[in-house]
Write an enzyme that holds these catalytic residues in place. Sequence first.
Site, PDB file in Angstrom:
ATOM      1  N   PHE A 134       0.616  -0.739  -0.188  1.00 19.16           N
ATOM      2  CA  PHE A 134      -0.422   0.142  -0.010  1.00 19.16           C
ATOM      3  C   PHE A 134       0.541   1.624   0.145  1.00 19.16           C
ATOM      4  O   PHE A 134       1.099   1.089   0.651  1.00 19.16           O
ATOM      5  CB  PHE A 134      -1.007   0.138   1.005  1.00 19.16           C
ATOM      6  CG  PHE A 134      -1.937   1.113   1.150  1.00 19.16           C
ATOM      7  CD1 PHE A 134      -2.871   1.139   0.336  1.00 19.16           C
ATOM      8  CD2 PHE A 134      -1.627   2.470   2.354  1.00 19.16           C
ATOM      9  CE1 PHE A 134      -3.735   2.517   0.427  1.00 19.16           C
ATOM     10  CE2 PHE A 134      -2.394   3.401   2.068  1.00 19.16           C
ATOM     11  CZ  PHE A 134      -3.333   3.261   1.092  1.00 19.16           C
ATOM     12  N   ASP A 219       9.087   3.085   1.832  1.00 19.43           N
ATOM     13  CA  ASP A 219       8.103   3.718   2.070  1.00 19.43           C
ATOM     14  C   ASP A 219       7.735   3.244   3.932  1.00 19.43           C
ATOM     15  O   ASP A 219       7.008   2.414   4.132  1.00 19.43           O
ATOM     16  CB  ASP A 219       6.882   3.231   1.474  1.00 19.43           C
ATOM     17  CG  ASP A 219       5.437   3.738   1.866  1.00 19.43           C
ATOM     18  OD1 ASP A 219       5.395   4.065   3.549  1.00 19.43           O
ATOM     19  OD2 ASP A 219       4.525   3.411   1.387  1.00 19.43           O
ATOM     20  N   LYS A 248       2.131   9.128   8.533  1.00 14.27           N
ATOM     21  CA  LYS A 248       1.181   9.092   9.474  1.00 14.27           C
ATOM     22  C   LYS A 248       2.358   9.545  11.306  1.00 14.27           C
ATOM     23  O   LYS A 248       1.024  10.438  12.024  1.00 14.27           O
ATOM     24  CB  LYS A 248       1.173   8.092   9.470  1.00 14.27           C
ATOM     25  CG  LYS A 248       0.697   7.359   8.585  1.00 14.27           C
ATOM     26  CD  LYS A 248      -0.228   5.911   9.205  1.00 14.27           C
ATOM     27  CE  LYS A 248      -1.131   5.471   7.594  1.00 14.27           C
ATOM     28  NZ  LYS A 248      -0.743   5.234   6.577  1.00 14.27           N
TER      29      LYS A 248
END
Length: 390
Positions: A134, A219, A248
Site C-alpha cells: 500500500f 515507504d 502518519k
Amino acid sequence: MTSLFDRFEAAFMPNYGVPPVALARGEGSVVWGTDGTEYLDMFGGIAVSSLGHAHPALVGAVSKQVATLAHTSNLLLHEREVELAEKLLELLQAPGKVFLANSGTEANEAALKLAIKYGKTTGRSYFVAAEMGFHGRTLGALSLTGKPSIRDQFGPFPLDVRFVPYGDADALAAAVDGDCAAVFLEPTQGEAGVVPPPDGYMARAREITRAAGALLVADEIQSAIGRTGHWFAHQADGYLPDVLTLAKGLGGGLPIGACVGFGPAATIFEKGDHGSTFGGNPVSCAAALAVLENVDLAHVRVVAAELRDGIEAISHPLLKGVRGRGLWLAAVLTEDRAAQVQAAAQRAGFLVNAVQPDALRLAPPLVITSAQVRSFLTAFPSILDEAADG
Ligand SMILES: *Cc1c(COP(=O)(O)O)cnc(C)c1O
C-alpha cells in the site's frame, strides 16, 4: 433527533461507510465517544497519534505556532520547516535532503516523480513494487499499490509497474534489471496486515537495486517515527534506501508528509520540479518537532515487548499468534472473524482495527502505559470468546 451517524451518512460520500464510533475527545491513550463512552485507543488513528491525544507538548507547540504564523507558502521560508528538516536528517544519521508534503500519498508522489525523472535521465522505464503493498490513493501512488481491491477498478495506469511477491528476494532479483528505475517497498507491509518480511529481505533489496542501478524507495509512512522501537525501521535492518517517505506518526495527528533523498537522489529535483502550497506549513512542522522531541524509544520497546509477550501467552482457539515489530502488531486469528473481534473489543472499551479479515492491527499511541497494555491483555481472551460465539 437525528443521530450523528445518520447525519454523516446523509452528508458524506459513501467511500468510508459509516464509522462505528463518534469520538469527542482524548487524553493520552484514552478517548471518549460523543455519548461519553470511554475507550482505550489501541490503534492510534492508524499509527498516527504517536504522542496520544492532547499531549501537552503537541498542544503547546501547535497553539503557539498557530497564534504566531500559520502559513507562508513555499515562496517564503519559515524557521520550523528548517528545524524539522535538520532534525530529521540528524535522526537519520545520513546526508540527505528533505521535501515536505501534507500526507503519505503526497510523499510517495514526490518519490515517484523523483524516480520518473531519474528513469528518464538514465534510460530506465519501469518500476517494481510488491503485491498487497500500500502506497496511497492518489493516482501515482495508487499505481504502485498492489492491493487489487483498491487498485484495479481505477486502472490502467500510465506507468509500467511490475508486482512481485513481498518477501521473496529471488523474485525481486529476477524482476529488477538495468531498465528498472525504482523499487518501492514497505519495510513491513502495514495495510496488508502488518506483515514483516523474512529477515534480511530489505538488505537484499538494497543489494539488488544497487547492482541494477535502480533507486530503492523505502515507504516508511507507517513504520517510522518510533513505531518499531527505532526512529526508522530501516535503521534496524542495516541499510539505507535512496529515498525514504514518511507521514502518519510524524505529525502526531497534524497532517504532514516527507520525502527524503540520500546521496545523489537528494538532488534529482531541480528548481521548479515539484511543489506544494501547504507542504511543510509551520503548524504541522511545529507538531512534528514536538513529536520528535517527545517520543521515547526506550519506553516504546518496553511496552511493545509487554504487549507482544502478553498476546503470545494467550492460548485461545481463535488466536493463531502475533506478528509485527514494536508497537505495530497484528493479532492473527485462526478464522476470518476480525470484524467480530473489533466489534467485541469496542463493546469492552477497546478500539482495535480489523486490518484484514483474519488480522487485528494494534498500533496504539507510543505513550501507552504498561498498565493500559495489561488492561487490554486482561480483557482480550473474553473479547475473543465473544467474537468466537457471536
Ligand atoms: C497510510 C500509508 C500511505 C498513505 O498515506 P496517506 O496519508 O493516507 O495518504 C502510504 N504508504 C503507507 C505504507 C501507508 O501506511
